[in-house]
Design a protein around this motif. Structure first.
Motif, PDB file in Angstrom:
ATOM      1  N   VAL A  72       0.839  -1.202   0.000  1.00  0.00           N
ATOM      2  CA  VAL A  72       0.000   0.000   0.000  1.00  0.00           C
ATOM      3  C   VAL A  72       0.872   1.249   0.000  1.00  0.00           C
ATOM      4  CG1 VAL A  72      -0.255   0.208   2.516  1.00  0.00           C
ATOM      5  CG2 VAL A  72      -2.040   1.062   1.027  1.00  0.00           C
ATOM      6  N   ALA A 130       1.839   1.932  -3.493  1.00  0.00           N
ATOM      7  CA  ALA A 130       0.702   2.428  -4.279  1.00  0.00           C
ATOM      8  C   ALA A 130       0.465   3.916  -4.054  1.00  0.00           C
ATOM      9  CB  ALA A 130      -0.556   1.631  -3.936  1.00  0.00           C
ATOM     10  N   LEU A 145       5.902  -2.242  -5.948  1.00  0.00           N
ATOM     11  CA  LEU A 145       4.645  -2.948  -5.695  1.00  0.00           C
ATOM     12  C   LEU A 145       4.706  -4.393  -6.179  1.00  0.00           C
ATOM     13  CD1 LEU A 145       1.680  -2.787  -4.735  1.00  0.00           C
ATOM     14  CD2 LEU A 145       1.082  -2.114  -7.066  1.00  0.00           C
ATOM     15  N   VAL A 148      -2.984  -0.455  -6.573  1.00  0.00           N
ATOM     16  CA  VAL A 148      -3.412  -1.267  -5.436  1.00  0.00           C
ATOM     17  C   VAL A 148      -4.490  -2.270  -5.840  1.00  0.00           C
ATOM     18  CG1 VAL A 148      -5.298   0.166  -4.543  1.00  0.00           C
ATOM     19  CG2 VAL A 148      -3.821  -1.090  -2.950  1.00  0.00           C
ATOM     20  N   LEU A 199      -6.381  -2.239   2.483  1.00  0.00           N
ATOM     21  CA  LEU A 199      -5.386  -1.540   1.664  1.00  0.00           C
ATOM     22  C   LEU A 199      -6.061  -0.675   0.597  1.00  0.00           C
ATOM     23  CD1 LEU A 199      -2.747  -4.405   1.120  1.00  0.00           C
ATOM     24  CD2 LEU A 199      -2.956  -2.777   3.015  1.00  0.00           C
ATOM     25  N   THR A 227      -5.785   3.488   0.380  1.00  0.00           N
ATOM     26  CA  THR A 227      -5.324   4.137  -0.850  1.00  0.00           C
ATOM     27  C   THR A 227      -6.347   5.144  -1.346  1.00  0.00           C
ATOM     28  OG1 THR A 227      -4.131   2.113  -1.444  1.00  0.00           O
ATOM     29  CG2 THR A 227      -4.515   3.723  -3.194  1.00  0.00           C
TER      30      THR A 227
END
Length: 545
Positions: free
Chosen positions: A119, A122, A163, A366, A379, A383
């Protein structure tokens, strides 16, 4: 959703985007902050909704937006500010992801380090669309525009690479920092090489760029070709798009004809306008789906997770900028940031700190986490909150902050530089006319008298026109050099000339329409003559000396 429903939604979205642009122009509010609010409002109403598909965003939306931004950037300006651009787009993204990762691991019940880093990656990359739209409107200095633009071009590649490592660790349970660092370098170098290769192929297609239609087709295909090549080689497709755009944009003045550049620029402005509008509407519409997944969590867990995410995003950026700018000058010249090793001022640091709006890339990134990812719904929510807080909160307050800081581009100096460049180009043209005239005089036997007289007359006429233009430019330079403030000086003579020239063009258009309506001039002829007037009008400055 049926085809008719989808078409109706697209038409409604276009209407909303156009209306918001009109509203933003009247109120000064950034469209990027208004559109998500409208998207949230629509999402809360009963009826069909559009769910964000990350693969579509990453494949069909991200490449053209990044490529267009790269075309509009300056490779030389980014190179002059490369230290601070790399500092923000690579090191700061990595630090933000790690801080949020450790925050989740230690403060959020049940969260793993890998999930936190996911996260964090992201939400780490800012989307500069809103900040740049506001910054240009309020006259943000070119140096800050370059830094924000360069950061936005490069940080997505860093974040998406981090990520991918974090996502693999979440599923596999293993994470090797050494292997991740090697893969990161390979992805970055390979992505840059792939982008340079695509740019080289585009340069080989230079003969096609002389035709506006072919040039547009090549330009629209280039970002997708770069992205697909990067992904096929398992390197950074995002970085490939950025590098291709920067290189192609740098060589465009030599590689494309004037007609091709005019049409290509118009096409990319339309693509940006529609894609950005749809993207910001799409951000707001994800709220219901994300909220539905929070029922399994305690309120305290959600609050702590959101606080860690938002707090880190808002605090780490200014702290990092202050740390890098507080280095001693000896270290600053090697490791510091800024053009020609000049430190940023306190006002510039404040403006850059508040220019970290997040956008659709954070959400798309994400959403790519597998469904089996632990705490995936939490998460997603964190975001979305970060995106909305920065996009709406920072987007709406960035313009007042810049005005309060007194950060403004020196419009007088920029206008003076433009007119000096115009004068230099006219002098170069006059020198070329002198060369042509000398060649004409030295080779009288190579042409007949009528041809020689015609060329001499053409040279004399063009010399007179260029001389008038040079005198006009020099007059503007004198006016700008005598300006006593940063405010653009007003020349009554200049403004009167603009008004009269526009009035004359309006009269020409009205007369052409009367000829068409009377049946004297066919529509095809009208379009040809209108296009001539349109190009002439485009040469007029936008109320600027």
């Amino acid at each position: 959703m049926t085809a008719e429903t989808l078409l109706l939604f697209v038409l409604a979205a276009v209407a909303v985007v156009v209306a918001v642009r009109w509203l933003a122009g009247r109120t000064g509010l950034p469209a990027a902050a208004i559109l998500p609010v409208i998207g949230i409002t629509y999402a809360l109403l009963p009826g069909p909704n559009v769910v964000l598909e990350p693969e579509i965003v990453l494949t069909f939306v991200l490449p053209p937006l990044l490529y267009s931004a790269a075309l509009d950037s300056s490779l030389l300006a980014i190179r002059r500010n490369v230290r601070i651009v790399v500092s923000l787009s690579v090191i700061l993204v990595l630090i933000t992801a790690l801080v949020i990762g450790f925050g989740f691991h230690h403060l959020v019940a049940g969260a793993t380090l890998a999930a936190g880093i996911a996260v964090g990656a992201a939400v780490a990359p800012p989307d500069p669309v809103a900040a740049l739209a506001v910054g240009r409107k309020v006259g943000l200095p070119p140096r800050l525009v370059t830094i924000i633009q360069g950061e936005g071009l490069l940080n997505d590649a860093t974040a998406l690479t981090i990520l991918s490592f974090a996502s693999a660790a979440v599923i596999g349970g293993e994470f090797s920092p050494t292997a991740a660092a090697v893969r990161f370098v390979v992805a970055a170098v390979g992505g840059a090489a792939a982008g340079a290769a695509v740019a080289y192929v585009v340069r080989l297609l230079r003969p096609l760029n002389r035709d506006p239609m072919s040039a547009n087709a090549v330009s629209l295909a280039t970002p997708f070709a770069a992205y697909l090549l990067g992904e096929h080689l398992h390197v950074s497709g995002v970085l490939a798009v950025v590098v291709a755009g920067l290189v192609v944009g740098h060589h465009a003045p030599r590689a494309a004809s004037g007609a091709s550049r005019l049409q290509t620029n118009a096409v990319w402005r339309l693509v940006d306008f529609l894609l950005e509008g749809f993207v910001f509407l799409l951000i707001g519409q994800q709220l219901p789906e994300v909220i539905r997944g929070l029922r399994q969590y305690q309120t305290s867990t959600v609050v702590i997770a959101v606080a860690v995410s938002v707090g880190a995003v808002l605090l780490i950026r200014p702290v990092w900028l202050l740390l890098t700018q507080s280095l001693p000058r000896s270290l600053h010249s090697r490791l510091g940031t800024g053009q020609h090793s000049d430190k940023l001022t306190g006002r510039e640091v404040t403006a850059l700190s508040w220019a970290g709006t997040r956008g659709v890339i954070s959400l798309a990134a994400v959403f790519t986490l597998p469904r089996v990812t632990p705490d995936r719904d939490l998460l997603l929510f964190c975001t979305l909150v970060v995106v909305l807080v920065t996009l709406v909160g920072q987007g709406l307050t960035f313009a007042p902050l810049v005005r309060r800081l007194g950060l403004r581009a020196d419009e007088v100096d920029e206008a003076r530089l433009r007119n000096e460049a115009r004068s230099a180009s006219v002098r170069a043209a006059l020198d070329r006319l002198d060369d042509l005239d000398r060649e004409r005089r030295e080779e009288p036997a190579a042409r007949d008298l009528e041809e020689d007289a015609s060329e001499a007359e053409a040279i004399q006429t063009m010399r007179g026109l260029l001389g008038q233009r040079l005198a006009r430019y020099q007059g503007r330079i004198d006016l700008l050099q005598n300006a006593e403030s940063l405010e653009m000086p007003v020349s009554p003579r200049y403004e009167a000339a603009l008004r009269i020239r526009r009035a004359a063009m309006d009269a020409q258009r009205e007369e052409l329409l009367r000829w068409r309506d009377a049946g004297t001039l066919p529509d095809e002829g009208l379009r040809v003559l209108e296009r001539e007037l349109d190009h002439e009008e485009r040469l007029l400055p936008d109320r600027r000396p």
